[in-house]
Enzyme design. Structure first.
Site, PDB file in Angstrom:
ATOM      1  N   THR A 121      42.251  32.313  37.316  1.00  0.00           N
ATOM      2  CA  THR A 121      41.486  30.995  37.329  1.00  0.00           C
ATOM      3  C   THR A 121      41.830  31.397  35.724  1.00  0.00           C
ATOM      4  O   THR A 121      41.812  32.817  35.377  1.00  0.00           O
ATOM      5  CB  THR A 121      39.794  31.605  37.107  1.00  0.00           C
ATOM      6  OG1 THR A 121      38.951  30.580  36.556  1.00  0.00           O
ATOM      7  CG2 THR A 121      39.862  33.201  37.154  1.00  0.00           C
TER       8      THR A 121
ATOM      9  N   HIS B  79      35.211  47.393  44.081  1.00  0.00           N
ATOM     10  CA  HIS B  79      35.608  48.641  43.920  1.00  0.00           C
ATOM     11  C   HIS B  79      34.774  49.139  45.335  1.00  0.00           C
ATOM     12  O   HIS B  79      35.871  50.826  45.289  1.00  0.00           O
ATOM     13  CB  HIS B  79      34.864  49.306  43.082  1.00  0.00           C
ATOM     14  CG  HIS B  79      35.183  50.851  42.263  1.00  0.00           C
ATOM     15  ND1 HIS B  79      36.400  51.139  43.006  1.00  0.00           N
ATOM     16  CD2 HIS B  79      34.907  50.874  41.323  1.00  0.00           C
ATOM     17  CE1 HIS B  79      36.227  52.484  41.693  1.00  0.00           C
ATOM     18  NE2 HIS B  79      35.643  52.147  41.117  1.00  0.00           N
TER      19      HIS B  79
END
Length: 421
Positions: free
Chosen positions: A332, A384
């Site tokens: 993006t 994560h």
């Protein structure tokens, strides 16, 4: 009379309902076969609904209505003849104009209550601008003169709120006074925007999202674009932009760090041996993410051509659901809107996203010397749960290496051959 019932077609496998965003025709209009008659919003895209036959249309749903796939939304009278000189509803226009004329006498009599000055005279027993007891107490405590306060109560009477407001003067010693319009507008969110909102909230709640940052030197890319932009455009028919460099840098880094090119499916991790890159594109209906399939095999020209084609489809509202699903990683570019730094949100079910930002001429140290270079901050948000810090940082460093030195890293030292010239 032969009447066709037009039903909402299925935009995709998992979509069960859509919203009528806009009717492109009016009730009673004559429509031609395949003429777009409505725009419908699903939770993935905005699609046009074409007329299945020619005839006079009767609408069975309003704009903003949520309708089920397969539900009848309009009728088409196929036996109706096409009116000459335009649609039939035009003949009804004079009737619509006459309605206000006949209704106008009622509003004309509204000024009669203008004779209300009488009540005003009846309340002259109150001194104009006199404070209420509560207001007088506040003014006395502050040592203020009532003549200095503008009353908003009946006949200019000073209310408690007037006194409290006057007791807290604005900068410059004048009381704070609200001026201008204070109206509000409430607009229902589209199905697409509501779905995006749900997905973004779910990402924040259901992933262990973390963001790591770095900066890249755009000097070499600037040089290549300046030197070869005309030749590249003449040879390939598209411009040489930034996105092809970042797409190539990302696909290289994904192959170096395969856990970034993965997703979670329950208790399992799914790794992909292909790089389907979702490119965030701003359109009239909001942010869309069309996908470049197998971007790892694309040339610079192929990346630019595909991005241009998908961006045009987003702009024209013709992007399909299939063209926006199945990406494995997203890029993006908030820099096109002036963003200097941000933490992009992961596009589920993907596990990572790269955010580009604006390019600023900044002083940097190069070989012990301070020089001015076009620099960009880049940010990578990742899940994560399956991507460790080592992989995330290594991935972003690999992107940086490719952007700082595109000829050596992405073109094997031959810039002309790398650009397909």
């Amino acid at each position: 009379m032969s009447v066709l019932e037009m039903k909402v077609p299925s935009p995709g496998e998992s979509i069960t309902e859509v919203e009528i965003a806009t009717w492109l025709v009016k009730d009673g209009d004559y429509v031609e076969k395949d003429q777009p008659i409505a725009e419908v919003d699903s939770d993935k895209a905005t699609l046009e609904l074409p007329a299945e036959q020619s005839g006079i249309i009767t609408l069975k749903a309003e704009e903003g209505d949520v309708v089920q796939v397969g539900q009848v939304v309009c009728l088409i009278d196929m036996d109706a003849a096409k009116p000459e000189g335009g649609n039939a509803p035009a003949a009804e226009a004079p009737k619509q104009e006459e309605a206000p004329k006949t209704a106008q006498p009622a509003p004309q009599e509204a000024p009669k209550p203008a004779a209300q000055p009488a009540p005003a005279a009846a309340t002259q027993t109150y001194a104009t601008g006199a404070p209420s007891p509560a207001a007088k107490k506040i003014l006395d405590e502050k040592g203020m003169d009532a003549a200095q306060v503008s009353g908003s109560g009946r006949d200019g009477r000073i209310t408690k709120s007037d006194a409290e407001l006057a007791a807290v003067p604005a900068l410059g010693g004048n009381p704070v006074t609200a001026t201008g319009s204070r109206s509000t507008t409430t607009t229902k969110l589209s199905v697409l925007r509501r779905k995006i909102a749900q997905r973004l909230v779910s990402v924040k709640n259901e992933t262990a999202m973390l963001t790591t940052f770095n900066e890249v030197d755009m000097s070499e890319i600037f040089r290549l674009r300046k030197q070869y932009k005309e030749e590249f455009a003449q040879r390939h028919g598209v411009g040489l932009g930034f996105m092809s460099f970042f797409t190539k840098a990302v696909t290289r880094a994904l192959q170096m760090y395969p856990d970034v090119n993965a997703s979670i499916d329950g208790d399992f991790k799914v790794n992909y041996d292909f790089c389907d890159i979702s490119i965030a594109v701003s359109g009239p209906k909001g942010l869309m993410v069309p996908v470049l399939r197998n971007a790892e095999n694309m040339s610079f020209a192929s990346v630019e051509a595909n991005i241009k084609d998908l961006a045009i489809k987003v702009r024209d509202g013709k992007i399909t659901v299939d063209e926006m699903t199945g990406g494995t990683f997203t890029i993006t570019n908030g820099g096109t809107f002036g963003s200097m730094l941000s933490t992009p949100i992961i596009n589920p079910p993907q596990s990572a996203i790269l955010g580009m930002h604006n390019i600023i001429q900044r002083p940097v140290a190069v070989d012990g010397q301070v020089v001015i270079r076009p620099m960009m901050y880049v940010a990578m948000s990742y899940d994560h749960r399956i991507i460790d810090g080592k992989e995330s940082v290594g991935f972003l460093v690999a992107v940086k290496e490719a952007i700082d030195n595109p000829v050596g890293v992405l073109m094997n030292g031959d810039e002309r051959k790398g650009l397909g010239l």
